[in-house]
Every structure is written in C-alpha cells, then in structure tokens.
Scaffold this motif. Structure first.
Motif, short mmCIF file in Angstrom:
data_model
loop_
_atom_site.label_atom_id
_atom_site.label_comp_id
_atom_site.label_asym_id
_atom_site.label_seq_id
_atom_site.Cartn_x
_atom_site.Cartn_y
_atom_site.Cartn_z
N GLU A 54 0.82 -1.20 0.00
CA GLU A 54 0.00 0.00 0.00
C GLU A 54 0.86 1.26 0.00
OE1 GLU A 54 -2.68 -0.17 3.28
OE2 GLU A 54 -3.97 -1.67 2.33
N ILE A 55 0.41 2.26 -0.77
CA ILE A 55 1.04 3.57 -0.78
C ILE A 55 -0.03 4.62 -0.52
CG2 ILE A 55 2.88 2.88 -2.37
CD1 ILE A 55 1.32 4.21 -4.64
N GLU A 56 0.40 5.85 -0.19
CA GLU A 56 -0.54 6.92 0.08
C GLU A 56 0.02 8.25 -0.41
OE1 GLU A 56 -1.16 7.20 4.23
OE2 GLU A 56 0.96 7.52 4.71
N GLU A 57 -0.88 9.16 -0.73
CA GLU A 57 -0.49 10.51 -1.12
C GLU A 57 -0.61 11.42 0.08
OE1 GLU A 57 -1.55 13.84 -4.59
OE2 GLU A 57 -2.76 12.00 -4.37
N ASN A 58 0.50 12.07 0.46
CA ASN A 58 0.49 12.98 1.61
C ASN A 58 1.37 14.20 1.32
OD1 ASN A 58 3.12 11.97 1.86
ND2 ASN A 58 2.49 10.44 3.39
N ASN A 59 1.75 14.91 2.34
CA ASN A 59 2.51 16.15 2.15
C ASN A 59 3.89 15.90 1.57
OD1 ASN A 59 0.38 17.66 3.17
ND2 ASN A 59 1.14 17.58 5.28
N SER A 60 4.43 14.71 1.76
CA SER A 60 5.77 14.41 1.24
C SER A 60 5.74 13.91 -0.20
CB SER A 60 6.47 13.39 2.14
OG SER A 60 5.76 12.16 2.15
N SER A 61 4.55 13.67 -0.72
CA SER A 61 4.43 13.19 -2.10
C SER A 61 4.77 14.31 -3.07
CB SER A 61 3.01 12.69 -2.37
OG SER A 61 2.68 11.63 -1.50
N SER A 62 5.28 13.91 -4.26
CA SER A 62 5.66 14.93 -5.24
C SER A 62 5.54 14.36 -6.65
CB SER A 62 7.11 15.40 -4.99
OG SER A 62 8.02 14.33 -5.16
N GLY A 63 5.56 15.28 -7.61
CA GLY A 63 5.50 14.88 -9.01
C GLY A 63 6.24 15.87 -9.88
#
Length: 516
Positions: A54-63
């Motif tokens: 499992e993965i999640e999108e949070n404040n540390s996520s980027s693109g």
C-alpha cells in the motif's frame, strides 16, 4: 489508449513511479492513488497498476515532468514504513486488475468436433477479455490485453503450455508447419508415442562422420567453448530489463493458471529444455544472433519441436545432449557440456534473467521467416506471464537438480564411446606409421653421412638415399592398404621386385664406374 512504459523504484519509506509518456497532454494529466491501486491518465496514455504493497499521497508526495525525456516522476509514501515491495519489475503482474472475490472459473472452450473450422479456433485464441471490466469504475478499462483461451478438443492429443491445448493446429496445413515441428500430425499422434518417434528420428539423423570430424578437429569449436558469455560475469542484482523487453511485457495479458504440482514440475522441466537450446545458440553465435538462431533454438528444444513432456531432469538433459549432437553445425561433446554449465549459470541469475532470455526467444520467433510465431502463442508468451507471477523459490531448486546430473556418452545411446575409440585408434595408427617412416629415413640419412666419410662420390649416395626413401614410403602405403585381391598383390610384388632389381643393377653399375 496506449499503455506507457514505466519503471518503479523504492526505498524504505517511499515508492517512485516513472511513467514514459512523451506525447502526453500535460494539462489533462490525472493521478489517483488508493492503497495498492495506482492510476495514471494523460491522453493518449492510460496506466493502471496493482502494487504489492500500500502507498498513500500525503505532504511528502511529489511529481515532476522531464520535457526532454517525456517522463513523469511521481513519488508516494509507503503506508507501512520499511516494508519491501516484491516483484516491482514484473511488468505484466503489475498491470493486472484487482482480483475479485468470486471463484475463478477456468476460461475453457470445449469443441466437440476435431475438424472445427479455423475461424472458431482463431477467434478463441484472440477473444478480448471483458471479464475484468469494472462496471462501477470507468478507470478499469482494458489495457490492450487480449485473453487467450485454452482450446480443448475432446479425445485429441494435448500440447502447448502446461499441456492444456489441443486442436490449435488443425487449421494449418502440415506442409506449412513441418519446418518448425518434427512431430508428425500433432493433433492426431498420441502423446504416448512422441518419445519413441523422437528417439527413432534422432537415430536416423545422427551423422557419425560429422561427429567424428568435429571430434578430430577441435580447433573448430575451441573459440565457442572459450567464449565468455554474459552470464559468466553478470551479477544477479545487476539484471535489468531493456526498453524493448518492457514494451513486450506490458503488452502481455495477465492470466491465472490452474496448475497442480505435476503441471508445475513439467513446466520446470520444459523450461530447462528451452534454456539449453537458447544457451547453445548464444554460445555458438558468440552472443550475436544470426538468421539461423530461431531455427537452432526451435530444433534443439524437444518441447518446441516435438511437444515433449518430460518426467525427470535426467530425461531432459539426455534429450538436450542428443539433439545438440544430431542437428546443429557444431556437434561436439565438450561444447554440449559447456552449454550444460551455461544453463546452471542462467538459473543461478534468477527468474528475471530467465524472463529476459524468453523475451529474446519471443523476438527471434516473431521475426523468423518460418511461422515460428505459432510457438510464441503455444508456449513462449505463457511462460513469460507465468514466470512473472511465480515465486523465486520455484527456480532455485532447478540449479541444485542440475548439479546432481552427470551426463555420460554411453547414456546417449548413439555409440559415441565406440566411435571415439575407433577414431583415436586410426589416429594413433597413423602417428605410429608416420613416426616409423621418419625414423627409418633418419637412419638412412645417418648411413649416407657415414658412407660419405669414405670419400665416395656424393651424387651416388644422394641417389641411394632418395631410392630408399621412396622404397620405405611405398612399403608403408602398401602396409596400410587392405582388402586387395591376391592377383593384384602378386602383380604389384612382381613389378616392385623387377623395379628393385633394375634399380639395384643401375646402382651397382654406377658403383663400378670410376669417379670423375
């Protein structure tokens, strides 16, 4: 829509997904993450992945997007920090839609009439898989993954991957596929007769003169035996897929196979058989495939050429050795043994490298002049899908099994031992005669030198020396000849005797003459 090429890397805390979409419409790009589900859309590309964790999108996520390369790089956090995601490089498995909780039903089409027309067979091999569409979620649309149903003709012999297919070749004329399949009439020849027919054919095709020629001229195969192949230096953790391999794997449909332990055992034995043929091709082309490479792999593999199903590893290796001594250009025992060691090294590199080998075979068969793409449909594509979903532990025991196999020339049942004894005996006899001739000529030289010290004319000793050399060589040749009738021997003896007398008289006459 197009399925883009992608790559996934991980650390202890995050997952990075790189999507290669050079023609994407950036302003319309959408990304969705939910547990193990990852979805990417940017016209004309669509990508759906099922991650092993499992993965999640949070404040540390980027693109980010690289305009020059056309790559999207998306980073997400792992829900469970420190979790290691397995098989992130198994492209086809990652592209699979989520499994439904309902019972898996085998996708089998039963055709009662063995003479079913080719249209039905082709349709059953190429039906689009619509069972995985999620009507409640438009994200789950087909990603160009056609389903390939299993065909079963009642009462017909079976072949293909896991021996689950029958009747698939009834639509093709025998003359058209005889160049790729040695098994006569595969849709009617009973499976129990395949082994005996194959061994009989190999005995007929084995060429004793070819084998002995390669035996007595080892310089022809020395460069191939000494060749350092890729697997001799490659480390397991350095194995990576090329762009062409990724493109192939992402286009394969993901399937679940209903296999019991016996089916898996046979598949592993077939796997070793095909790997041996591929390793032989790689070594004898010095790593550079030729127009004959697809033929070599096809011909040396009993699985691909005879639809053979093995019962033991000993049987596999014996078959591989026999065919390597019957059909290819180089038929040398030491070369066959070297290829045997190559197979062990390939297995030691793990399933990812084996998948690379099968990708190469798939490409060679697709580009072959003969219709070898049929073998991709029957075997290679399913091996590529099955291997990606299989655990690494499935491959590891095969290496140990091969270490316990010790091929012998006697077990090939091709009279190799007797042929080699005969070849070496002839060679040894020839060397003995040659040495005897040289020794006797040397003695004549010494005799002439001793006589020369007595101050006899040099031209007379030279004539004597040449005469004795000719006489010795003549006698040696007559000694080696055999099966000559007595009348011919008598005439030759009389002629030789008169020649000797004449020559002796001539020499005696010269001896009586005064030196000038």
């Amino acid at each position: 829509m197009l399925t883009p090429r992608f790559e996934i890397t991980q650390t202890d805390t995050e997952v990075a997904i790189t999507v290669h979409a050079p023609y994407a419409n950036i302003k319309d790009t959408e990304v969705y993450v939910d547990g193990t589900d990852f979805r990417f859309f940017s016209n004309p590309y669509y990508l759906r992945l099922q991650l092993p964790g499992e993965i999640e999108e949070n404040n540390s996520s980027s693109g980010s997007y690289d305009c020059e390369k056309g790559d999207f790089t998306l980073r997400f956090s792992k829900v469970n920090k420190g979790e290691h995601f397995e098989n992130l490089d198994m492209i086809t498995v990652l592209l699979a839609p989520p499994k439904k909780k309902s019972t898996v039903i085998p996708n089998i089409k039963v055709i009662g009439n063995p003479s079913a027309n080719s249209a039905n067979i082709d349709d059953s091999l190429n039906d689009n898989d619509t069972t995985n569409n999620d009507s409640e979620d438009n994200w789950f649309i087909p990603q160009n993954n056609p389903s390939e149903n299993v065909i079963v003709l009642i009462g017909s012999p079976k072949y293909g991957f896991a021996n689950k297919i029958s009747g698939a070749l009834t639509a093709f004329e025998a003359a058209w596929i005889k160049d790729i399949i040695d098994l006569p009439t595969p849709d009617t020849t009973p499976e129990a007769e395949r082994k005996s027919l194959q061994e009989k054919r190999e005995l007929e095709d084995f060429n004793e003169e070819h084998y002995m020629a390669d035996l007595m001229e080892p310089e022809c195969t020395e460069s191939y035996i000494a060749y350092t192949a890729e697997w001799d230096t490659l480390q397991k953790d350095k194995v990576t897929f090329s762009e062409a391999e990724i493109d192939l794997l992402k286009e394969l449909s993901n399937k679940e196979y209903l296999l019991d332990d016996e089916d898996i055992k046979k598949l592993c034995l077939n796997l070793v058989d095909i790997l041996y043929a591929s390793c032989y091709n790689h070594r004898t082309t010095l790593g550079e495939n030729t127009v004959e490479s697809s033929w070599t792999i096809n011909k040396l593999s009993s699985t691909l050429c005879w639809f053979q199903n093995f019962t033991s590893m000993d049987e596999v290796i014996t078959s591989c050795f026999r065919r390597s001594l019957c059909y290819p250009l180089y038929r040398n025992w030491e070369l066959s043994m070297k290829v045997f060691e190559d197979v062990k090294k390939v297995l030691a590199l793990g399933k990812k490298y084996i998948i690379k080998v099968f990708c190469e075979i798939h490409s060679l068969f697709n580009n072959s002049y003969e219709p070898r793409y049929i073998l991709n449909q029957l075997y290679i594509k399913d091996f590529l899908i099955w291997l990606q979903a299989s655990p690494e532990s499935l491959i590891e025991p095969l290496h140990s099994m091969l270490n316990n196999i010790h091929p012998s020339k006697a077990s090939m049942e091709l009279d190799l031992v007797e042929l080699e004894v005969a070849a070496y005996s002839i060679q040894e006899e020839g060397l003995v005669i040659e040495n005897a001739v040289h020794e006797m000529i040397g003695q004549i030289d010494e005799l002439c030198l001793n006589d020369a010290e007595k101050e006899k004319p040099k031209n007379i000793y030279h004539v004597n020396k040449q005469f004795f050399k000719c006489l010795l060589l003549s006698n040696t040749s007559s000694t080696n000849s055999s099966d000559t009738d007595s009348e011919t021997d008598s005439e030759s003896s009389t002629t030789s005797s008169s020649t000797t007398t004449s020559s002796s008289s001539s020499l005696d006459s010269d001896d009586l003459s005064e030196p000038e």
